[in-house]
Design an enzyme around this catalytic site. Sequence first.
Site, PDB file in Angstrom:
ATOM      1  N   TYR A  12      -9.621   5.428   6.853  1.00 54.54           N
ATOM      2  CA  TYR A  12      -9.861   5.789   8.259  1.00 54.54           C
ATOM      3  C   TYR A  12     -10.910   6.895   8.244  1.00 54.54           C
ATOM      4  O   TYR A  12     -10.670   7.961   7.669  1.00 54.54           O
ATOM      5  CB  TYR A  12      -8.574   6.313   8.915  1.00 54.54           C
ATOM      6  CG  TYR A  12      -7.511   5.252   9.155  1.00 54.54           C
ATOM      7  CD1 TYR A  12      -6.668   4.822   8.127  1.00 54.54           C
ATOM      8  CD2 TYR A  12      -7.340   4.697  10.413  1.00 54.54           C
ATOM      9  CE1 TYR A  12      -5.691   3.861   8.360  1.00 54.54           C
ATOM     10  CE2 TYR A  12      -6.352   3.738  10.656  1.00 54.54           C
ATOM     11  CZ  TYR A  12      -5.536   3.325   9.626  1.00 54.54           C
ATOM     12  OH  TYR A  12      -4.573   2.367   9.859  1.00 54.54           O
ATOM     13  N   TYR A  38       3.520   6.588  10.180  1.00 49.61           N
ATOM     14  CA  TYR A  38       2.700   5.460   9.739  1.00 49.61           C
ATOM     15  C   TYR A  38       3.557   4.391   9.059  1.00 49.61           C
ATOM     16  O   TYR A  38       3.366   3.186   9.296  1.00 49.61           O
ATOM     17  CB  TYR A  38       1.585   5.942   8.792  1.00 49.61           C
ATOM     18  CG  TYR A  38       0.494   4.912   8.597  1.00 49.61           C
ATOM     19  CD1 TYR A  38      -0.599   4.851   9.467  1.00 49.61           C
ATOM     20  CD2 TYR A  38       0.562   3.977   7.559  1.00 49.61           C
ATOM     21  CE1 TYR A  38      -1.594   3.895   9.315  1.00 49.61           C
ATOM     22  CE2 TYR A  38      -0.423   3.019   7.393  1.00 49.61           C
ATOM     23  CZ  TYR A  38      -1.497   2.981   8.274  1.00 49.61           C
ATOM     24  OH  TYR A  38      -2.477   2.028   8.117  1.00 49.61           O
ATOM     25  N   LYS A  58       0.228  -0.208  15.038  1.00 53.19           N
ATOM     26  CA  LYS A  58       1.612  -0.305  15.511  1.00 53.19           C
ATOM     27  C   LYS A  58       1.915  -1.519  16.396  1.00 53.19           C
ATOM     28  O   LYS A  58       3.084  -1.803  16.676  1.00 53.19           O
ATOM     29  CB  LYS A  58       1.986   0.970  16.295  1.00 53.19           C
ATOM     30  CG  LYS A  58       2.093   2.211  15.423  1.00 53.19           C
ATOM     31  CD  LYS A  58       3.250   2.092  14.460  1.00 53.19           C
ATOM     32  CE  LYS A  58       3.287   3.180  13.429  1.00 53.19           C
ATOM     33  NZ  LYS A  58       3.505   2.698  12.065  1.00 53.19           N
ATOM     34  N   PRO A  69      -5.295   0.278  18.344  1.00 52.96           N
ATOM     35  CA  PRO A  69      -4.970  -0.193  16.993  1.00 52.96           C
ATOM     36  C   PRO A  69      -4.984   0.875  15.900  1.00 52.96           C
ATOM     37  O   PRO A  69      -4.597   0.602  14.769  1.00 52.96           O
ATOM     38  CB  PRO A  69      -6.083  -1.226  16.719  1.00 52.96           C
ATOM     39  CG  PRO A  69      -7.204  -0.843  17.623  1.00 52.96           C
ATOM     40  CD  PRO A  69      -6.593  -0.218  18.830  1.00 52.96           C
ATOM     41  N   HIS A 128       0.840  -1.203   0.000  1.00 51.18           N
ATOM     42  CA  HIS A 128       0.000   0.000   0.000  1.00 51.18           C
ATOM     43  C   HIS A 128       0.870   1.247   0.000  1.00 51.18           C
ATOM     44  O   HIS A 128       1.672   1.443   0.906  1.00 51.18           O
ATOM     45  CB  HIS A 128      -0.915   0.014   1.229  1.00 51.18           C
ATOM     46  CG  HIS A 128      -2.065  -0.932   1.123  1.00 51.18           C
ATOM     47  ND1 HIS A 128      -3.277  -0.701   1.707  1.00 51.18           N
ATOM     48  CD2 HIS A 128      -2.183  -2.102   0.465  1.00 51.18           C
ATOM     49  CE1 HIS A 128      -4.105  -1.701   1.420  1.00 51.18           C
ATOM     50  NE2 HIS A 128      -3.448  -2.574   0.678  1.00 51.18           N
TER      51      HIS A 128
HETATM   52  C1  PHB Z   1      -6.642  -4.326  10.319  1.00 51.46           C
HETATM   53  O1  PHB Z   1      -6.618  -4.587   9.111  1.00 51.46           O
HETATM   54  O2  PHB Z   1      -7.051  -5.136  11.149  1.00 51.46           O
HETATM   55  C2  PHB Z   1      -6.175  -2.989  10.762  1.00 51.46           C
HETATM   56  C3  PHB Z   1      -5.607  -2.124   9.845  1.00 51.46           C
HETATM   57  C4  PHB Z   1      -5.172  -0.878  10.245  1.00 51.46           C
HETATM   58  C5  PHB Z   1      -5.314  -0.496  11.548  1.00 51.46           C
HETATM   59  C6  PHB Z   1      -5.878  -1.366  12.487  1.00 51.46           C
HETATM   60  C7  PHB Z   1      -6.299  -2.603  12.090  1.00 51.46           C
HETATM   61  O3  PHB Z   1      -4.912   0.744  11.932  1.00 51.46           O
END
Ligand code: PHB
Length: 390
Positions: free
Chosen positions: A201, A385, A297, A293, A72
Amino acid sequence: MTTQVCIIGAGPSGLLLGQLLNDIGVETIILERASLDHVLSRVRAGVLEQGAIGLLEQAGIGGRMHAEGLVHEGFAITREDDVHRIDLSGLTGGKCVTVYGQTEVTRDLVDRRAETGGVTLYEVETVELHAFDSDKPHVTCRIDGQEVRINCRFIAGCDGFHGASRRAVPEDAIRTFEKVYPFGWLGILSDVPPVSHELIYASHSRGFALCSMRSKSRSRYYIQCNAGDSIEAWSDNQFWTELRRRLPPEIAEAVTTGPSFEKSIAPLRSFVAEPMRFGNLFLVGDAAHIVPPTGAKGLNLAASDVHYLFEGLRGHFLEHDDTLLEAYSKRALDRVWKAVRFSWWMTTMLHRFPDQAPFEARILETELAFTLGSEAAKTALAENYVGLPY
Ligand code: PHB
Ligand code: APR
Protein backbone atom coordinates in the site's frame (compact mmCIF):
# COMPACT_ATOMS: atom_id res chain seq x y z
CA MET A 1 -43.07 -21.76 -6.81
CA THR A 2 -42.58 -22.09 -3.07
CA THR A 3 -39.42 -22.12 -1.01
CA GLN A 4 -38.33 -21.41 2.56
CA VAL A 5 -35.88 -18.59 1.83
CA CYS A 6 -35.98 -16.60 -1.40
CA ILE A 7 -32.51 -15.14 -1.97
CA ILE A 8 -32.22 -12.18 -4.32
CA GLY A 9 -28.77 -11.94 -5.96
CA ALA A 10 -26.18 -14.62 -6.82
CA GLY A 11 -23.08 -12.71 -5.74
CA PRO A 12 -20.90 -14.06 -2.95
CA SER A 13 -23.49 -13.18 -0.25
CA GLY A 14 -26.42 -14.93 -1.91
CA LEU A 15 -24.44 -17.98 -3.00
CA LEU A 16 -22.75 -18.46 0.38
CA LEU A 17 -25.99 -18.08 2.34
CA GLY A 18 -27.73 -20.42 -0.11
CA GLN A 19 -25.07 -23.08 0.31
CA LEU A 20 -24.99 -23.00 4.11
CA LEU A 21 -28.81 -23.25 4.22
CA ASN A 22 -28.88 -25.98 1.60
CA ASP A 23 -26.41 -28.03 3.68
CA ILE A 24 -28.75 -28.01 6.73
CA GLY A 25 -31.77 -28.89 4.63
CA VAL A 26 -33.36 -25.43 4.34
CA GLU A 27 -34.74 -24.85 0.83
CA THR A 28 -33.73 -21.77 -1.12
CA ILE A 29 -34.30 -20.29 -4.57
CA ILE A 30 -31.80 -17.70 -5.79
CA LEU A 31 -32.97 -15.07 -8.29
CA GLU A 32 -30.19 -13.35 -10.25
CA ARG A 33 -30.69 -10.48 -12.69
CA ALA A 34 -27.48 -11.05 -14.68
CA SER A 35 -26.34 -14.07 -16.70
CA LEU A 36 -24.03 -16.67 -15.17
CA ASP A 37 -21.25 -15.53 -17.54
CA HIS A 38 -21.63 -11.97 -16.35
CA VAL A 39 -21.55 -12.99 -12.68
CA LEU A 40 -18.35 -14.96 -13.29
CA SER A 41 -16.64 -12.18 -15.22
CA ARG A 42 -16.74 -9.53 -12.47
CA VAL A 43 -13.32 -8.65 -11.07
CA ARG A 44 -13.18 -7.60 -7.45
CA ALA A 45 -10.84 -7.66 -4.46
CA GLY A 46 -9.29 -10.82 -3.14
CA VAL A 47 -8.15 -10.70 0.48
CA LEU A 48 -9.95 -13.16 2.78
CA GLU A 49 -9.99 -13.00 6.56
CA GLN A 50 -9.83 -16.18 8.63
CA GLY A 51 -13.54 -15.91 9.49
CA ALA A 52 -14.50 -15.82 5.81
CA ILE A 53 -12.19 -18.77 5.11
CA GLY A 54 -13.94 -20.76 7.85
CA LEU A 55 -17.36 -20.07 6.34
CA LEU A 56 -16.24 -20.99 2.82
CA GLU A 57 -14.84 -24.24 4.22
CA GLN A 58 -18.16 -24.86 5.97
CA ALA A 59 -19.87 -24.33 2.61
CA GLY A 60 -17.70 -27.13 1.18
CA ILE A 61 -15.43 -25.06 -1.05
CA GLY A 62 -12.20 -25.10 0.95
CA GLY A 63 -10.31 -27.38 -1.47
CA ARG A 64 -9.27 -25.13 -4.36
CA MET A 65 -9.05 -22.10 -2.07
CA HIS A 66 -6.44 -23.78 0.10
CA ALA A 67 -4.60 -25.28 -2.89
CA GLU A 68 -4.39 -22.04 -4.90
CA GLY A 69 -4.84 -19.25 -2.31
CA LEU A 70 -1.74 -17.42 -1.13
CA VAL A 71 -1.32 -17.08 2.64
CA HIS A 72 0.01 -13.64 3.60
CA GLU A 73 1.60 -13.04 6.99
CA GLY A 74 2.15 -9.33 6.40
CA PHE A 75 2.07 -6.45 3.95
CA ALA A 76 4.02 -3.26 3.32
CA ILE A 77 3.06 0.37 3.61
CA THR A 78 5.34 2.76 1.77
CA ARG A 79 5.51 6.46 2.64
CA GLU A 80 7.18 8.37 -0.18
CA ASP A 81 10.46 6.39 -0.47
CA ASP A 82 10.34 4.57 2.89
CA VAL A 83 9.12 0.99 3.25
CA HIS A 84 7.49 -0.32 6.46
CA ARG A 85 6.33 -3.90 6.91
CA ILE A 86 3.18 -4.63 8.89
CA ASP A 87 3.86 -8.03 10.44
CA LEU A 88 0.25 -9.22 10.62
CA SER A 89 1.14 -12.57 12.08
CA GLY A 90 3.59 -11.23 14.67
CA LEU A 91 1.26 -8.42 15.75
CA THR A 92 -1.86 -10.60 16.09
CA GLY A 93 -0.52 -13.79 17.64
CA GLY A 94 -0.24 -15.76 14.40
CA LYS A 95 -3.21 -14.58 12.33
CA CYS A 96 -2.91 -14.03 8.60
CA VAL A 97 -5.03 -13.41 5.48
CA THR A 98 -5.43 -15.41 2.26
CA VAL A 99 -5.28 -13.87 -1.20
CA TYR A 100 -7.84 -15.65 -3.39
CA GLY A 101 -9.87 -13.64 -5.91
CA GLN A 102 -13.56 -13.01 -5.34
CA THR A 103 -14.17 -14.23 -8.89
CA GLU A 104 -12.75 -17.63 -7.85
CA VAL A 105 -14.84 -17.71 -4.66
CA THR A 106 -17.94 -17.05 -6.77
CA ARG A 107 -17.02 -19.74 -9.30
CA ASP A 108 -16.45 -22.32 -6.51
CA LEU A 109 -19.81 -21.45 -4.92
CA VAL A 110 -21.63 -21.67 -8.27
CA ASP A 111 -20.09 -25.13 -8.93
CA ARG A 112 -20.92 -26.35 -5.42
CA ARG A 113 -24.53 -25.18 -5.72
CA ALA A 114 -24.85 -27.05 -9.01
CA GLU A 115 -23.35 -30.23 -7.46
CA THR A 116 -25.69 -30.12 -4.49
CA GLY A 117 -28.83 -29.43 -6.52
CA GLY A 118 -29.56 -25.83 -5.43
CA VAL A 119 -31.82 -23.78 -7.70
CA THR A 120 -30.49 -20.52 -9.16
CA LEU A 121 -32.55 -18.69 -11.77
CA TYR A 122 -30.43 -16.34 -13.90
CA GLU A 123 -31.48 -13.44 -16.13
CA VAL A 124 -34.65 -12.78 -14.15
CA GLU A 125 -36.25 -9.38 -14.79
CA THR A 126 -38.28 -6.89 -12.74
CA VAL A 127 -37.78 -8.53 -9.35
CA GLU A 128 -40.29 -7.14 -6.83
CA LEU A 129 -40.63 -7.91 -3.12
CA HIS A 130 -44.08 -8.09 -1.52
CA ALA A 131 -45.65 -8.42 1.95
CA PHE A 132 -42.39 -8.84 3.84
CA ASP A 133 -44.08 -7.23 6.85
CA SER A 134 -46.19 -10.42 7.05
CA ASP A 135 -45.43 -14.13 7.59
CA LYS A 136 -46.20 -14.80 3.94
CA PRO A 137 -43.88 -12.68 1.86
CA HIS A 138 -43.55 -13.31 -1.87
CA VAL A 139 -41.33 -12.21 -4.71
CA THR A 140 -42.44 -11.67 -8.30
CA CYS A 141 -40.28 -11.47 -11.40
CA ARG A 142 -40.28 -12.21 -15.12
CA ILE A 143 -38.37 -15.16 -16.52
CA ASP A 144 -38.29 -15.67 -20.32
CA GLY A 145 -41.18 -13.21 -20.56
CA GLN A 146 -43.34 -15.18 -18.08
CA GLU A 147 -44.54 -13.72 -14.78
CA VAL A 148 -43.32 -15.90 -11.87
CA ARG A 149 -44.34 -15.75 -8.20
CA ILE A 150 -42.25 -17.25 -5.40
CA ASN A 151 -43.90 -17.72 -2.02
CA CYS A 152 -41.51 -17.98 0.92
CA ARG A 153 -41.08 -17.54 4.67
CA PHE A 154 -38.14 -15.12 4.46
CA ILE A 155 -36.48 -12.96 1.83
CA ALA A 156 -32.70 -12.42 1.88
CA GLY A 157 -31.76 -9.26 -0.04
CA CYS A 158 -28.29 -10.14 -1.33
CA ASP A 159 -28.58 -8.04 -4.49
CA GLY A 160 -25.79 -5.54 -3.97
CA PHE A 161 -25.81 -1.76 -3.75
CA HIS A 162 -28.03 -1.22 -6.84
CA GLY A 163 -30.45 -4.06 -6.13
CA ALA A 164 -34.22 -4.08 -5.61
CA SER A 165 -34.29 -5.20 -1.94
CA ARG A 166 -33.15 -2.06 -0.15
CA ARG A 167 -35.28 0.08 -2.47
CA ALA A 168 -38.38 -1.97 -1.54
CA VAL A 169 -38.17 -0.70 2.05
CA PRO A 170 -40.43 2.30 2.87
CA GLU A 171 -38.31 5.45 3.17
CA ASP A 172 -39.40 6.19 6.72
CA ALA A 173 -38.27 2.75 7.91
CA ILE A 174 -34.63 3.05 6.83
CA ARG A 175 -31.79 5.41 7.66
CA THR A 176 -28.73 5.69 5.45
CA PHE A 177 -25.26 7.10 6.04
CA GLU A 178 -22.99 7.94 3.14
CA LYS A 179 -19.61 9.41 2.32
CA VAL A 180 -18.37 9.72 -1.24
CA TYR A 181 -14.61 10.20 -1.63
CA PRO A 182 -13.33 12.74 -4.15
CA PHE A 183 -11.26 10.23 -6.15
CA GLY A 184 -11.43 6.76 -7.73
CA TRP A 185 -9.22 3.70 -8.15
CA LEU A 186 -7.95 2.82 -11.59
CA GLY A 187 -7.19 -0.92 -11.52
CA ILE A 188 -5.56 -3.29 -13.99
CA LEU A 189 -5.00 -7.02 -14.23
CA SER A 190 -1.90 -8.21 -16.07
CA ASP A 191 -0.27 -11.60 -16.50
CA VAL A 192 3.07 -10.55 -15.05
CA PRO A 193 4.62 -11.76 -11.79
CA PRO A 194 3.75 -9.51 -8.81
CA VAL A 195 6.48 -7.07 -7.75
CA SER A 196 6.49 -8.55 -4.23
CA HIS A 197 5.08 -11.69 -2.63
CA GLU A 198 3.20 -9.41 -0.20
CA LEU A 199 0.81 -6.50 -0.89
CA ILE A 200 2.21 -2.97 -0.97
CA TYR A 201 0.00 0.00 0.00
CA ALA A 202 1.78 3.16 -1.20
CA SER A 203 1.15 6.61 0.23
CA HIS A 204 2.75 9.21 -2.04
CA SER A 205 2.44 12.92 -2.71
CA ARG A 206 1.26 12.04 -6.26
CA GLY A 207 -1.51 9.85 -4.79
CA PHE A 208 -2.14 6.36 -3.45
CA ALA A 209 -1.13 3.13 -5.21
CA LEU A 210 -1.61 -0.56 -4.40
CA CYS A 211 0.37 -3.56 -5.61
CA SER A 212 -1.70 -6.73 -5.27
CA MET A 213 -1.97 -10.06 -7.04
CA ARG A 214 -4.20 -12.95 -7.98
CA SER A 215 -1.48 -15.59 -8.26
CA LYS A 216 2.29 -15.89 -8.65
CA SER A 217 1.92 -14.98 -12.31
CA ARG A 218 -1.03 -12.56 -12.27
CA SER A 219 -0.78 -9.05 -10.82
CA ARG A 220 -3.47 -6.62 -9.77
CA TYR A 221 -2.35 -2.98 -9.50
CA TYR A 222 -4.29 0.15 -8.63
CA ILE A 223 -3.60 3.87 -8.62
CA GLN A 224 -5.70 6.66 -7.15
CA CYS A 225 -7.18 8.69 -10.03
CA ASN A 226 -9.54 11.64 -10.42
CA ALA A 227 -13.19 10.79 -9.81
CA GLY A 228 -14.13 11.87 -13.35
CA ASP A 229 -11.28 10.14 -15.26
CA SER A 230 -12.22 7.87 -18.16
CA ILE A 231 -10.50 4.57 -18.93
CA GLU A 232 -9.64 5.73 -22.45
CA ALA A 233 -7.48 8.49 -20.99
CA TRP A 234 -5.19 5.89 -19.39
CA SER A 235 -3.05 3.80 -21.73
CA ASP A 236 -1.16 0.86 -20.22
CA ASN A 237 2.06 2.85 -20.56
CA GLN A 238 0.67 5.83 -18.70
CA PHE A 239 -0.59 3.51 -15.98
CA TRP A 240 2.77 1.80 -15.46
CA THR A 241 4.65 5.11 -15.49
CA GLU A 242 2.35 6.65 -12.90
CA LEU A 243 2.42 3.52 -10.71
CA ARG A 244 6.21 3.53 -10.66
CA ARG A 245 6.36 7.21 -9.73
CA ARG A 246 4.36 6.47 -6.58
CA LEU A 247 6.58 3.60 -5.41
CA PRO A 248 10.00 3.77 -3.71
CA PRO A 249 12.74 3.51 -6.41
CA GLU A 250 13.90 -0.04 -5.57
CA ILE A 251 10.31 -1.31 -5.81
CA ALA A 252 9.51 0.77 -8.91
CA GLU A 253 12.50 -0.75 -10.73
CA ALA A 254 11.40 -4.27 -9.83
CA VAL A 255 7.88 -3.89 -11.31
CA THR A 256 7.41 -6.18 -14.33
CA THR A 257 5.12 -4.49 -16.84
CA GLY A 258 3.02 -6.06 -19.57
CA PRO A 259 -0.28 -5.59 -21.39
CA SER A 260 -3.35 -5.30 -19.19
CA PHE A 261 -6.31 -7.59 -19.94
CA GLU A 262 -8.73 -5.78 -17.63
CA LYS A 263 -8.85 -2.12 -16.75
CA SER A 264 -11.54 -0.32 -14.78
CA ILE A 265 -12.20 2.71 -12.62
CA ALA A 266 -14.10 2.29 -9.36
CA PRO A 267 -15.55 5.14 -7.32
CA LEU A 268 -14.90 5.07 -3.57
CA ARG A 269 -17.79 5.25 -1.15
CA SER A 270 -18.71 4.44 2.44
CA PHE A 271 -22.40 3.62 2.91
CA VAL A 272 -24.48 1.97 5.64
CA ALA A 273 -28.23 1.32 5.77
CA GLU A 274 -29.85 0.79 9.16
CA PRO A 275 -31.45 -1.47 10.24
CA MET A 276 -30.64 -4.58 8.21
CA ARG A 277 -33.97 -6.29 8.91
CA PHE A 278 -37.46 -5.17 7.89
CA GLY A 279 -40.04 -7.70 9.04
CA ASN A 280 -39.13 -10.86 7.15
CA LEU A 281 -36.70 -9.17 4.74
CA PHE A 282 -33.02 -9.23 5.66
CA LEU A 283 -30.39 -7.14 3.85
CA VAL A 284 -27.00 -8.81 3.43
CA GLY A 285 -23.61 -7.63 2.09
CA ASP A 286 -23.39 -4.77 -0.43
CA ALA A 287 -27.20 -4.37 -0.34
CA ALA A 288 -26.77 -2.91 3.14
CA HIS A 289 -23.28 -1.40 3.13
CA ILE A 290 -20.35 -0.36 0.98
CA VAL A 291 -16.77 0.27 2.03
CA PRO A 292 -13.93 1.76 0.01
CA PRO A 293 -11.57 -1.07 -1.02
CA THR A 294 -8.56 0.21 0.92
CA GLY A 295 -9.08 -2.16 3.85
CA ALA A 296 -10.16 -5.10 1.63
CA LYS A 297 -13.30 -5.51 3.75
CA GLY A 298 -16.18 -5.72 1.20
CA LEU A 299 -16.31 -9.48 0.74
CA ASN A 300 -15.33 -10.13 4.35
CA LEU A 301 -18.27 -8.07 5.64
CA ALA A 302 -20.60 -9.92 3.30
CA ALA A 303 -19.30 -13.14 4.87
CA SER A 304 -19.89 -11.98 8.46
CA ASP A 305 -23.45 -10.85 7.60
CA VAL A 306 -24.08 -14.29 6.10
CA HIS A 307 -22.70 -15.90 9.26
CA TYR A 308 -25.11 -13.96 11.53
CA LEU A 309 -28.12 -14.51 9.26
CA PHE A 310 -27.33 -18.20 8.82
CA GLU A 311 -27.18 -18.65 12.60
CA GLY A 312 -30.53 -16.86 12.92
CA LEU A 313 -32.22 -18.93 10.19
CA ARG A 314 -30.78 -22.17 11.53
CA GLY A 315 -32.21 -21.28 14.97
CA HIS A 316 -35.60 -20.59 13.38
CA PHE A 317 -35.89 -23.66 11.16
CA LEU A 318 -34.00 -26.30 13.16
CA GLU A 319 -34.45 -25.25 16.80
CA HIS A 320 -37.67 -23.16 16.62
CA ASP A 321 -35.79 -20.42 18.44
CA ASP A 322 -35.79 -16.90 16.97
CA THR A 323 -33.35 -15.30 19.42
CA LEU A 324 -30.48 -15.05 16.94
CA LEU A 325 -32.75 -14.06 14.08
CA GLU A 326 -34.06 -11.18 16.20
CA ALA A 327 -30.46 -10.20 16.93
CA TYR A 328 -29.34 -10.27 13.24
CA SER A 329 -29.42 -6.58 12.47
CA LYS A 330 -27.67 -5.51 15.66
CA ARG A 331 -24.96 -8.18 15.51
CA ALA A 332 -24.24 -7.51 11.86
CA LEU A 333 -24.25 -3.71 12.20
CA ASP A 334 -21.93 -3.71 15.23
CA ARG A 335 -19.29 -5.41 13.11
CA VAL A 336 -20.15 -3.48 9.93
CA TRP A 337 -19.54 -0.11 11.59
CA LYS A 338 -16.13 -1.21 12.87
CA ALA A 339 -15.08 -2.23 9.35
CA VAL A 340 -16.58 0.97 7.92
CA ARG A 341 -14.49 2.95 10.38
CA PHE A 342 -11.33 1.00 9.56
CA SER A 343 -11.81 1.31 5.78
CA TRP A 344 -12.48 5.07 6.12
CA TRP A 345 -9.38 5.44 8.31
CA MET A 346 -7.08 3.53 5.92
CA THR A 347 -8.50 5.46 2.95
CA THR A 348 -8.14 8.83 4.61
CA MET A 349 -4.63 8.17 5.84
CA LEU A 350 -3.20 6.77 2.61
CA HIS A 351 -4.79 8.93 -0.15
CA ARG A 352 -4.21 12.51 -1.20
CA PHE A 353 -7.37 14.64 -1.08
CA PRO A 354 -7.77 17.35 -3.71
CA ASP A 355 -8.18 20.84 -2.27
CA GLN A 356 -7.34 19.78 1.23
CA ALA A 357 -6.64 22.48 3.80
CA PRO A 358 -2.93 22.50 4.77
CA PHE A 359 -3.76 21.76 8.41
CA GLU A 360 -5.73 18.61 7.54
CA ALA A 361 -3.00 17.46 5.16
CA ARG A 362 -0.37 17.74 7.91
CA ILE A 363 -2.61 15.91 10.39
CA LEU A 364 -3.00 13.00 7.95
CA GLU A 365 0.73 12.85 7.25
CA THR A 366 1.25 12.76 11.01
CA GLU A 367 -1.40 10.05 11.43
CA LEU A 368 0.60 7.83 9.08
CA ALA A 369 3.96 8.72 10.66
CA PHE A 370 2.55 7.96 14.11
CA THR A 371 0.95 4.69 13.01
CA LEU A 372 4.13 3.40 11.41
CA GLY A 373 6.22 4.39 14.44
CA SER A 374 4.01 2.90 17.16
CA GLU A 375 3.74 -0.80 17.98
CA ALA A 376 0.35 -0.14 19.62
CA ALA A 377 -1.00 1.62 16.51
CA LYS A 378 0.37 -1.07 14.18
CA THR A 379 -1.21 -3.74 16.39
CA ALA A 380 -4.60 -2.01 16.07
CA LEU A 381 -4.12 -1.80 12.30
CA ALA A 382 -3.16 -5.49 12.08
CA GLU A 383 -6.05 -6.56 14.34
CA ASN A 384 -8.53 -4.85 11.99
CA TYR A 385 -6.82 -6.01 8.80
CA VAL A 386 -6.87 -9.72 9.71
CA GLY A 387 -10.52 -9.27 10.73
CA LEU A 388 -12.34 -8.61 13.99
CA PRO A 389 -13.98 -11.66 15.61
CA TYR A 390 -17.56 -12.59 14.64
C1 PHB B 1 -7.12 -6.63 -4.72
O1 PHB B 1 -6.26 -7.51 -4.82
O2 PHB B 1 -7.93 -6.41 -5.62
C2 PHB B 1 -7.14 -5.80 -3.49
C3 PHB B 1 -6.31 -6.12 -2.44
C4 PHB B 1 -6.32 -5.36 -1.29
C5 PHB B 1 -7.16 -4.28 -1.20
C6 PHB B 1 -8.01 -3.96 -2.25
C7 PHB B 1 -8.00 -4.72 -3.39
O3 PHB B 1 -7.14 -3.52 -0.07
N1 APR C 1 -32.58 -8.79 -8.95
C1 APR C 1 -31.78 -9.89 -8.90
N2 APR C 1 -30.45 -9.82 -8.75
C2 APR C 1 -29.90 -8.61 -8.67
C3 APR C 1 -30.68 -7.43 -8.71
C4 APR C 1 -32.08 -7.55 -8.84
N3 APR C 1 -32.87 -6.48 -8.89
N4 APR C 1 -29.85 -6.38 -8.59
C5 APR C 1 -28.61 -6.87 -8.48
N5 APR C 1 -28.62 -8.21 -8.53
C6 APR C 1 -27.50 -9.15 -8.45
C7 APR C 1 -26.24 -8.64 -9.13
O1 APR C 1 -26.25 -8.93 -10.53
C8 APR C 1 -25.16 -9.41 -8.38
O2 APR C 1 -24.88 -10.65 -8.99
O3 APR C 1 -27.12 -9.28 -7.09
C9 APR C 1 -25.76 -9.67 -7.01
C10 APR C 1 -25.07 -8.84 -5.93
O4 APR C 1 -23.74 -9.25 -5.82
P1 APR C 1 -22.58 -8.30 -5.27
O5 APR C 1 -22.76 -6.93 -5.80
O6 APR C 1 -21.30 -8.99 -5.53
O7 APR C 1 -22.87 -8.19 -3.70
P2 APR C 1 -22.62 -9.26 -2.53
O8 APR C 1 -22.98 -10.64 -2.94
O9 APR C 1 -23.21 -8.67 -1.31
O10 APR C 1 -21.04 -9.31 -2.38
C11 APR C 1 -20.30 -8.38 -1.68
O11 APR C 1 -19.02 -8.10 -3.60
O12 APR C 1 -19.33 -6.02 -4.54
C12 APR C 1 -18.44 -6.83 -3.88
O13 APR C 1 -16.99 -5.45 -2.66
C13 APR C 1 -18.12 -6.23 -2.60
O14 APR C 1 -16.69 -7.90 -2.04
C14 APR C 1 -17.98 -7.42 -1.78
C15 APR C 1 -18.95 -8.41 -2.26
